[in-house]
Each structure stands twice: as C-alpha cells, then as structure tokens.
Design an enzyme around this catalytic site. Structure first.
Site, PDB file in Angstrom:
ATOM      1  CD  GLU A 122      -6.674  92.260  99.779  1.00 49.38           C
ATOM      2  OE1 GLU A 122      -7.153  90.990  99.941  1.00 49.38           O
ATOM      3  OE2 GLU A 122      -6.078  92.043  98.388  1.00 49.38           O
ATOM      4  N   GLY A 254     -16.756  94.709 100.936  1.00 52.25           N
ATOM      5  CA  GLY A 254     -18.116  93.317 100.835  1.00 52.25           C
ATOM      6  C   GLY A 254     -17.300  91.966 101.143  1.00 52.25           C
ATOM      7  CB  ALA A 255     -17.008  88.814 100.210  1.00 51.84           C
ATOM      8  CG  MET A 256     -10.535  88.083 102.645  1.00 48.38           C
ATOM      9  SD  MET A 256      -9.949  88.906 101.919  1.00 48.38           S
ATOM     10  CE  MET A 256      -8.607  88.352 101.243  1.00 48.38           C
ATOM     11  CD  GLU A 257      -9.515  87.873  97.777  1.00 48.55           C
ATOM     12  OE1 GLU A 257     -10.694  88.354  97.865  1.00 48.55           O
ATOM     13  OE2 GLU A 257      -8.567  87.861  97.160  1.00 48.55           O
ATOM     14  CG  ASN A 258     -10.362  84.618 103.696  1.00 49.68           C
ATOM     15  OD1 ASN A 258      -9.781  85.208 104.351  1.00 49.68           O
ATOM     16  ND2 ASN A 258     -11.825  85.049 104.851  1.00 49.68           N
ATOM     17  CG  HIS A 290     -14.748  90.178  92.902  1.00 48.21           C
ATOM     18  ND1 HIS A 290     -14.469  90.519  92.029  1.00 48.21           N
ATOM     19  CD2 HIS A 290     -14.324  89.921  93.634  1.00 48.21           C
ATOM     20  CE1 HIS A 290     -13.677  91.217  92.259  1.00 48.21           C
ATOM     21  NE2 HIS A 290     -12.830  90.409  93.683  1.00 48.21           N
ATOM     22  CD  GLU A 291     -14.703  88.692  97.632  1.00 48.56           C
ATOM     23  OE1 GLU A 291     -13.392  88.133  97.431  1.00 48.56           O
ATOM     24  OE2 GLU A 291     -15.007  89.662  97.188  1.00 48.56           O
ATOM     25  CG  HIS A 294     -10.281  86.630  94.586  1.00 49.60           C
ATOM     26  ND1 HIS A 294      -9.808  87.035  93.325  1.00 49.60           N
ATOM     27  CD2 HIS A 294     -11.380  87.737  95.217  1.00 49.60           C
ATOM     28  CE1 HIS A 294      -9.198  88.932  93.545  1.00 49.60           C
ATOM     29  NE2 HIS A 294     -10.654  89.080  94.423  1.00 49.60           N
TER      30      HIS A 294
HETATM   31 ZN   LIG Z   1     -10.980  91.074  95.046  1.00 58.93          ZN
END
Ligand SMILES: [Zn+2]
Length: 850
Positions: A122, A254-258, A290-291, A294
């Site tokens: 992303e 911060g982080a990624m919701e793959n 949060h992740e 998603h």
């Molecule tokens: Zn997000």
C-alpha cells in the site's frame, strides 16, 4: 536546476479498468539481488468498460519474458509500466521479472530488513514486484508459491502445501494488489489460537526475530481482545484458518493490514514491561486492533480508488478509538484523541497542506496518508453516529457490510447506506468530505424571562484551492449548569445547518452557564467570550469529563498567551483551580495527569498566530517553564504525598488503572524535579523496574538540564535493544535546552548507532528536534539547515519518509520575516536537489505555496 513537474491525478477522471481478473498465480524464487517473480494472470474484458487498452503498472522491474495465451510477446515497456495488444476475449498473461530486494531502500514493494524478506504494497508498491493493474478496484484471488531457504515462508490466505525450501498459499478472498504480502525469514513464532463466534478454530501467530519471543504476549492478547470485540460490537467474524502478524524493523508506517498477514513496524507490536512504556502498550493495543478491524473495513470492503482512502481509514480509526474506549477509560481516550487531532490535523487544516478528507487530486498518494484523512475522517464517522443515533448507526453498518461485501466502494456508497437506513438527506453533511479547513464556531448568548438563547455562527477560513465554503452540518452537544454548579439541562444534541442559528432553552430560574461541544462533538474551533472565573467554575463542576478538562486547558492557555502578549504573570485563578483538581481523590488519576499537563508550545504558537500575533518560540518556551515552576511552587506541600499515593504495588501491569497512577506520578515528578534539583527523579531512575518509570525519571532530569550520568547508564543498559535506543535518541533531541538542541542532534547523527536508513531511528532523532520548537526554530536557522541536509540525504534512499518528515516546515508562515526567509531558503534548496523524488517535490511545493 528544476525538477520536471510531476503529473497530477484527478478524482473526476476515474474510469474502471478495462479487464477483470479471474485468478492470479505468483511464483517467487527468492534471492537478495535477483529474485525471480513469475506471474500468470487470467484476464477477461470488463463489460463496464468500453476501452480495451491493456496497460499494467510496473516500476524498477527487469522484464525477462512475457506471454499472452502461451505465445511470447514483445510489449512496449516504459518507466511506469507495460502496454501490449490483447485479444477482445478472455486471455492469459504471463510474465517473468527480476527484482533486487536487497538494494530496495525505499521500503516499498519487496525489500529486505535485517536479513528477512518482507513487503509493503500500500499504496502503490505492488508495481515494484511485478506487472499488474496496481489499483484498488481490481480485485482477484491470489495463489502464491514461494521458494527460499528461509525457515518461515508466508503469504496471504491459508497455507496449502509446505516442504523443504518452499511454501504455497491460497487466498480464497478476492483482494486488490495493495493487500498482497510476502515474508521470508528465519523467524520464531509466538503461537496461540482463537475460536470464533460460530465455532471456527483460527491459528494465530506473531513472528519475530529470535530473541524477541518474550515481547509478544501483550500483542497476542490485544489481537484476541480485538477479535472478540469486533464480533460483539460489529458482528464481524474472522474469515481464514490462520492469522499471522510479523514484526519488521525497517518500516515506513506503523503497520499494514495485508489479508491474513499483517506486517508491523516492530515498535508497534513488541512490548515487555522493561522495554515499553504504558503509552507504548496502549498504542500497540490500538494498532493491533486497527489492522485487525481492517479485515472488514478495508479488505472485505475496499476503496474504489485512492481518493476514497478515508472510507477505510476514517472508519477503521473510529472503530479502534471505540475499542480503546471500551478497553480503557472513555473520557481519557477522548481527551487524548482530541489533543492529537488538534496537534496534527488542525495544524494541517490551517496551513498550506490543508486538503479535504477526500482530496480531488494528488501527485503522490503516499503524501495523503495524513491526519486529515485518518483523524478528521474518524471525526466525521463520530458526527454521523451522533446525528443518526446509536441504533441507526448499527443498522447502517449492517447494511454496509451486507450490500458492499467483496466490493471496492466509495464515500457515496457509504453515505447512501445511512440515507437508506434513516431516510435523511446527507448531501449537506457530505461537505465534510469535500471542504477542507476547520470551521470556526462563534457563540453568543442572551437570557430573558427564563429563556436562554445560544446563537452560533459558523465560518471556515479559505484553504488552498477553496476560497469559499458552504455552511456544514455541525452536531453541537450542549448541557447547562446553574450558578450553584448543578446541571439543569442534561446533554442534548443541537443540529446546526445554517450559517447562523439560534437555539432556545426555556423555563430556567437563572442565567445558566453553558457547557458547549461536550465530548468534542464536532472537529471545530469554538470561539466564545468568557472569563477565567467561568472556566474555573466549569473545571470544578462540569459533568462532562471532556469539557471539564477543556475548561482547565483553556484557563492555562489564556494565562500563557497573556503572559506573552501583555507581560502578565501566572494568576491565582489558574493555580487554585489546578490545585483543586490535583487534590480531588475522587477523580481518575489519568484525568488529573491530563489536567496538570500544559498545552504544547506548538499549540500556543498557533493560538497566538490566530489572534494576530507573531509567536516567538524561545519566549513560548520560557513562558511554559515559568508556568511549570509556578505549579511546582504553588503545589509543593501536596506533591510528595500524591507522588507516594500513586505508588503501584506488585508486578507491573499495563492496564489503564495502574498506568493512570503512573501517569499522575510522572506529572508530579516533573514538577518536583524543578524544586529538588532532580533528587526524586534520580531515586526513581535507580529503582525503576519498568520502562515507564525509568524513562519518566530520565525525561525529568533532562528537562532540568541534568541526567548526564543516567543517560550514559541508560545507553549502557539498552545498547542492544533497537526500540529502547530509539527512545534514547529521541529524548535527547526532544528535551534539549533550546540553545543546545541543534548541536545535540548533530552530535547524535554522528553516533555509531545512528542508522539513518532505519525510519524509526531517523524519526526518533530528527523528529525529536523538529518537535523541540524553540530548538528547531533557533534564530540563526541552524535547526532548519540541519533538518534540510538530512532530508536531502534521505530522499535519495527513502522518498516516503522524507516527504512525511518535511511537514515540519508547514507552519513557516506563522513566524517572523527572518525565520520565514530562512525556512524558504531551505525549502528552495531541497526543491533544487537533482533527482528529488516525486513525493518530496509535491510536499515541499505545497508547503511553499504561491
Ligand atoms: Zn489503517
């Protein structure tokens, strides 16, 4: 030398992709400098498109071969992608490309961090992995095979086959390419499991580098709490057999919701009592939630195009805020969120970078992962919920999930479910998405024959590209108190829709004291003539915790701004009011700590600027120090007792209650240090068995220009812990005395452990300086110069982090002519850098304005 003008992309130009994808197969043969990626994609013409132009995105790829329906082709290849002639019927596209993860320092696409392979796709990183329609509205099912010598080989979906040197993963859920992920490394797992509402067993893992296993338990607990909460509150269950989280040291975000494989900046998942502060624990819990959230708001329902980014981010931030409120204190969470909103989003909304929550155009989408899209986006959801009520909100969300599951949706789709659920017309409300700028809400009042009249007038200042604004729908929560301090009208929600509008409250015995914008019911700036006596009254009596805190904050801000504009001193009204709150044992310690905290220097600077003054950073610093010393002196008889009362017995726990006690204890320690030369802080530092108290003590010492010995001891103790050392770098640049800040930062950038290519270390060090307002704005311009030097250096390696950090200059118009000239010169110097990235070029150009 100037840079070629980068191309703008417009929302209005949206067109669907001419083809649909029936399936994607990817095969990775991993090697640090020559990873081979084979792709096989089944395309068919999209009936909703009249174009048959076949263009696939692709950047920094070495094309080895390409085929259509098994026949070699010679496509036209540019820096941006590939074009080919294709049949007007279903066809199979195959390609083999070579990429070099090891030399990928931008941390977008497939790259290496500490010897492991990982991805960040992303927003537009997938095009650096292979040729593909890299846009969120193209959704497909992926099958991935990875060949590599690493012990752990992961991708999205469910594992289907694993053996020596390979693994195969199939994701049954269609997804856009930005949710693709791959990880390969010699990692260890912290395993667990979760049983969903309908009885499905899900395997959970947090993968980390060997040695970090002991820092996963809290994150795992947070994940399970998130899964339960989303089932209970939103009725959303997890939908794969496995959910993996991987911690990565080098990460821009911060982080990624793959899908099924969340990748985290290690700072947002690893925690132990010895190495993480209470604030770190809370942030980790919020980001994991949060992740995870998603999975439904972002993955199952994604965005049609990147202009709709707030559709997934605003909603998911709102959901994680609700989650934290439920896990911890609702009042404290709301106050924390508003402090952040004002510091980041209001600043953005009132400067050259102001943009609508749904922008109309962009050059580089990475530049729009902003506080406006995220935090104001979340405020819009909160307002919508207040306007339609909790029941309707729940029904609208159920409809949203039912109607749009598996789709790439728009803001129009989102608002339509609320219109269909409630019958309301939300066309005026939609202005919150299209108009930038923070509305000012002027309040006047009248009282006659038992009737109290509140009149509001709204106005939004011009923002770049938007000189005129229409009135918005503003939910204003109001309660009324009588002069004895009793509440005579409970909170009601006034709905403002006109430019100017009055609301009446009748049957009142005396003129009431209004409590306006309770729980911060709308992201606006309230302007009301009032007295410090009334602020002190509300601080003592308001039943709404947010407005109670807000009254104290306004009182402190008024005191500080008057010290700077009329040379007045710290008055007893403020000191007595603060003293009362501090001594009130019935109040939550975390809340008392928030009341005791002073507004930030940046907040004061903006307030002065809004009132027509030119803020002087060094005078602001001095004023804040003076108020802190006045607090300390005025409260000195009670500080040691509260410090002792807030002691927490037993083993460390990051829960809200003990964390709140430590927060108040830390706030008290900061005041005590100004009286005792740091003795108590030295004792706390020596005795601390957790990072919260160790760091608090060190910060207190640095603030009074002591603590050299403790700083050295801290470094010696933690030199092998990357995340703790980030704190060590940050504290020194953030808390250095103004005249020493630039020098301190410069010295730290020469420290052996200053790895400037690591975004966490870079942000900790340079970001500490830019947050140290009086130091950064040193009158000789040395702060600007140092930061500009480093941004120029970083841009060549990592454009995304450079562009984001360049926002430290966005408030330049606030300051005096000399500082403005110095900043402009540095910004121009950055812009004149040969081969400056598209990201940084766009950002700096916008900051400079016309
Ligand atoms: Zn997000």
């Amino acid at each position: 030398m100037t840079n070629e003008a980068p191309q703008k992309i417009y929302l209005a130009d949206y067109k669907p992709f001419p083809f649909l994808i029936d399936g994607v197969e990817l095969n990775f043969d991993l090697a640090p400098r020559a990873t081979r990626v084979k792709s096989k994609i089944n395309f068919r013409p999209n009936p909703d498109s009249d174009s048959r132009e076949f263009f696939l995105h692709g950047e920094n790829l070495k094309l080895i071969s390409a085929k259509i329906d098994g026949k070699e082709i010679s496509p036209e290849v540019t820096d941006l992608g590939l074009t080919a002639d294709v049949p007007d019927a279903p066809f199979v596209f195959e390609a083999v490309v070579e990429i070099s993860p090891e030399t990928n320092t931008a941390l977008e696409g497939l790259y290496m961090s500490g010897g492991m392979y990982c991805t960040q796709c992303e927003a537009e990183g997938f095009r650096k992995i292979t040729y593909y329609p890299d846009r969120p509205d193209v959704m497909a099912k992926f099958k991935v095979r990875i060949q590599g010598s690493e012990s752990v080989l992961l991708s999205n979906g469910n594992p289907v086959e694993q053996g020596e040197g390979f693994a195969e993963w199939h994701d049954p859920w269609p997804k856009p390419a930005y949710l693709f992920a791959l990880v390969a490394g010699n990692l260890v797992a912290h395993p667990d499991s979760f049983t969903t509402n309908s009885g499905k067993e899900v395997e959970l893992n947090i993968y980390v580098r060997p040695g970090d296993e002991g820092k996963c338990a809290f994150g795992m607990g947070a994940l399970k709490r998130s899964m339960t909460w989303d089932e209970e509150v939103y009725g959303r269950e997890y939908d794969l057999d496995i959910f993996n989280i991987v911690a990565v040291d080098d990460f821009n975000m911060g982080a990624m919701e793959n899908k099924g494989l969340n990748i985290f900046n290690s700072s947002c998942v690893l925690a132990s009592p010895e190495t993480a502060t209470d604030a770190n624990f809370e942030r980790i819990e919020g980001i994991i939630a949060h992740e995870y959230f998603h999975n439904w708001t972002g993955n199952r329902i994604t965005c049609r195009d990147w202009f709709q980014l707030c559709l997934k981010e605003g909603l998911t931030v709102f959901r994680d805020q609700q989650f934290t409120s439920d896990m911890r204190s609702r009042a404290v969470k709301r106050i924390d969120d508003v402090i952040t909103l004002r510091a980041r989003q209001f600043r953005e909304d009132n400067g050259p970078l102001a943009h609508p929550v749904r922008p109309e155009s962009f050059v580089e989408i990475n530049n729009f992962y902003t506080a406006t899209v995220y935090d104001k986006g979340a405020e819009i959801i909160g307002m919508l919920k207040r306007l339609v009520g909790d029941e309707n909100y729940k029904r609208a969300l159920d409809l949203y999930f039912e109607r749009h599951d598996g789709e790439a949706a728009t803001i129009e789709d989102w608002l339509k479910v609320f219109e269909d659920t409630t019958g309301r017309d939300l066309s005026q409300f939609a202005l919150w998405y299209s108009q930038a700028g923070t509305p000012r809400l002027k309040v006047s009042e009248a009282f006659e024959d038992g009737t109290y009249i509140l009149t509001f007038k709204q106005e939004t200042p011009p923002t770049p590209g938007q000189p005129e604004k229409d009135p918005r729908v503003i939910p204003i929560a109001v309660g009324l108190l009588n002069p004895n301090g009793d509440e005579v009208r409970e909170t009601c929600m006034l709905e403002m829709t006109e430019e100017e509008q009055s609301f009446r409250f009748s049957g009142l015995a005396a003129k009431p004291i209004p409590s306006i914008l309770r729980e911060f019911s709308a992201p606006v700036i309230l302007e009301r003539e009032t007295t410090n006596a009334e602020r002190a009254f509300l601080l003592a009596h308001d039943t709404d915790p947010f407005n109670k805190w807000e009254a104290g904050r306004a009182l402190a801000k008024d005191t500080i701004t008057r010290m700077l504009t009329d040379d007045s001193t710290v008055g007893s009204d403020l000191l007595d009011a603060i003293s009362k709150v501090l001594r009130d044992d019935s109040l939550d310690p975390a809340f008392r700590a928030l009341v005791l905290a002073l507004p930030s220097a940046d907040d004061i600077a903006q307030t002065l600027f809004d009132a027509g003054h030119t803020p002087d950073p060094s005078r602001i610093h001095t004023a804040l120090e003076t108020v802190a010393l006045s607090y300390a002196t005025h409260l000195q008889d009670v500080l040691p007792k509260i410090y002792a009362d807030m002691h927490v017995d037993g083993p460390y726990s990051p829960d809200a209650e003990p964390a709140g006690k430590r927060a108040l204890q830390g706030a008290v320690l900061s005041l005590l240090s100004r009286l005792d030369g740091g003795n108590q802080a030295r004792a706390q530092f020596a005795a601390a068995d957790n990072m919260t108290q160790q760091l608090q003590a060190l910060a207190c010492l640095l603030r009074i220009d002591r603590g050299r010995e403790q700083l050295a001891a801290f470094e010696e103790q933690w030199k092998d812990d990357r995340l703790v050392m980030d704190k060590w770098f940050n504290l020194q640049t953030a808390l250095a005395a103004p005249e020493a800040a630039v020098q301190t930062t410069e010295a730290l950038t020469k420290h052996a452990a200053f790895d400037w290519k690591n975004p966490n270390r870079f942000r900790a060090t340079l970001g500490g300086l830019t947050g140290n307002m009086a130091g950064f704005h040193s009158p000789d311009g040395s702060g600007y110069r140092l930061v500009a030097d480093w941004l120029i250096k970083l841009d060549a390696a990592n454009p995304q982090t450079t562009a984001r950090m360049s926002t430290c200059f966005d408030s330049w118009r606030r300051y005096d002519a000399d500082r403005q000239a110095l900043i402009k010169a540095e910004l121009s110097r950055i812009l004149a850098t040969p081969k400056l990235s598209r990201d940084t070029t766009e950002m700096v150009t916008r900051i400079l304005g016309d």
